[in-house]
Design a protein around this motif. Structure first.
Motif, PDB file in Angstrom:
ATOM      1  N   ASP A   1     -29.715  32.805 -58.948  1.00 59.22           N
ATOM      2  CA  ASP A   1     -30.630  33.476 -59.865  1.00 59.22           C
ATOM      3  C   ASP A   1     -31.489  34.459 -59.077  1.00 59.22           C
ATOM      4  O   ASP A   1     -31.370  34.590 -57.862  1.00 59.22           O
TER       5      ASP A   1
ATOM      6  N   GLU B   1     -34.437  34.321 -58.137  1.00 55.63           N
ATOM      7  CA  GLU B   1     -35.319  33.704 -57.145  1.00 55.63           C
ATOM      8  C   GLU B   1     -34.546  33.114 -55.956  1.00 55.63           C
ATOM      9  O   GLU B   1     -35.129  32.513 -55.072  1.00 55.63           O
TER      10      GLU B   1
ATOM     11  N   ARG C   1     -30.254  24.569 -63.623  1.00 55.16           N
ATOM     12  CA  ARG C   1     -31.350  25.328 -64.233  1.00 55.16           C
ATOM     13  C   ARG C   1     -32.619  25.023 -63.460  1.00 55.16           C
ATOM     14  O   ARG C   1     -32.894  23.870 -63.114  1.00 55.16           O
ATOM     15  N   TYR C   2     -33.378  26.052 -63.179  1.00 52.55           N
ATOM     16  CA  TYR C   2     -34.624  25.948 -62.423  1.00 52.55           C
ATOM     17  C   TYR C   2     -35.782  26.483 -63.253  1.00 52.55           C
ATOM     18  O   TYR C   2     -35.591  27.372 -64.074  1.00 52.55           O
ATOM     19  N   GLU C   3     -36.958  25.949 -63.012  1.00 50.68           N
ATOM     20  CA  GLU C   3     -38.202  26.492 -63.555  1.00 50.68           C
ATOM     21  C   GLU C   3     -39.199  26.537 -62.411  1.00 50.68           C
ATOM     22  O   GLU C   3     -39.408  25.529 -61.739  1.00 50.68           O
ATOM     23  N   HIS C   4     -39.768  27.683 -62.169  1.00 48.50           N
ATOM     24  CA  HIS C   4     -40.759  27.868 -61.093  1.00 48.50           C
ATOM     25  C   HIS C   4     -40.204  27.387 -59.751  1.00 48.50           C
ATOM     26  O   HIS C   4     -40.872  26.673 -59.008  1.00 48.50           O
ATOM     27  N   LYS C   5     -38.941  27.769 -59.471  1.00 50.02           N
ATOM     28  CA  LYS C   5     -38.249  27.458 -58.209  1.00 50.02           C
ATOM     29  C   LYS C   5     -37.950  25.974 -58.018  1.00 50.02           C
ATOM     30  O   LYS C   5     -37.527  25.558 -56.962  1.00 50.02           O
ATOM     31  N   ARG C   6     -38.189  25.144 -59.038  1.00 51.85           N
ATOM     32  CA  ARG C   6     -37.889  23.709 -58.950  1.00 51.85           C
ATOM     33  C   ARG C   6     -36.715  23.384 -59.864  1.00 51.85           C
ATOM     34  O   ARG C   6     -36.627  23.890 -60.978  1.00 51.85           O
TER      35      ARG C   6
ATOM     36  N   VAL D   1     -34.491  21.605 -62.594  1.00 53.79           N
ATOM     37  CA  VAL D   1     -34.764  20.884 -63.834  1.00 53.79           C
ATOM     38  C   VAL D   1     -33.565  19.991 -64.152  1.00 53.79           C
ATOM     39  O   VAL D   1     -33.700  18.815 -64.429  1.00 53.79           O
TER      40      VAL D   1
ATOM     41  N   GLU E   1     -41.170  17.208 -62.943  1.00 50.22           N
ATOM     42  CA  GLU E   1     -41.940  18.436 -62.705  1.00 50.22           C
ATOM     43  C   GLU E   1     -42.153  18.746 -61.231  1.00 50.22           C
ATOM     44  O   GLU E   1     -42.367  19.889 -60.855  1.00 50.22           O
TER      45      GLU E   1
END
Length: 167
Positions: free
Chosen positions: A61, A63, A91-96, A98, A117
């Motif tokens: 992605d 990032e 799938r990632y959110e804020h580089k973490r 999920v 989280e």
């Protein structure tokens, strides 16, 4: 640079670039790394010795997180790796992370990892056949605090091992 027409007016657009690594002593492509116009790695393709047939395709992605991996055999068909999956999507959110979903050679889901989280894995969901025995089909032991859920191909929960954990 490429030219793109918009309302009859030509605009220049930066399209990125590819870098190649060749099999030793040849001009046969071994690895193609694709970068976007900002210089970010977006895809890395590994080829079999013929330099044409893809062995592994990895996508990233914006990032830099690896969001897809697909393994292929020398005939160009999806092939399971040593861990028993042929493709992975994440799938990632804020580089973490999920969720990571793993697929077999037939394209069906075989496993999924869920993260909380803080990016810690809290559950693994394993998918098997109708006559499901998790101890025969998977050699997975839960990590401390992790919960492993076992499903058959119809999505029916067949068992769980391990502690609680936040889903």
């Amino acid at each position: 640079m490429a030219l793109v027409l918009s309302n009859g007016v030509a605009h220049s657009v930066s399209v990125g670039y590819d870098e190649y690594v060749y099999w030793e002593g040849t001009q046969t492509v071994r690895i193609c790394s694709r970068y976007d116009s900002e210089g970010r790695l977006r895809q890395k393709i590994f080829y079999w010795k013929d330099g044409k047939t893809v062995q592994q395709d990895r996508k990233f992605d914006i990032e830099g997180n690896e969001v897809e991996i697909i393994h292929y055999n020398s005939s160009g068909r999806m092939q399971a790796n040593i861990d028993g999956w042929a493709a992975m999507k994440a799938r990632y959110e804020h580089k973490r992370p999920v969720v990571e979903s793993f697929y077999g050679e037939d394209g069906h889901l075989v496993a999924r990892k869920l993260y909380n989280e803080s990016g810690r894995m809290v559950a693994r969901q394993m998918v098997g056949d109708q006559d499901f025995n998790p101890y025969e089909q998977f050699e997975s032991q839960p990590i401390s605090g992790e919960r492993v859920l076992y499903y058959d191909r119809t999505g029916q929960l067949k068992g769980a091992v391990g502690g609680g954990g936040n889903h």
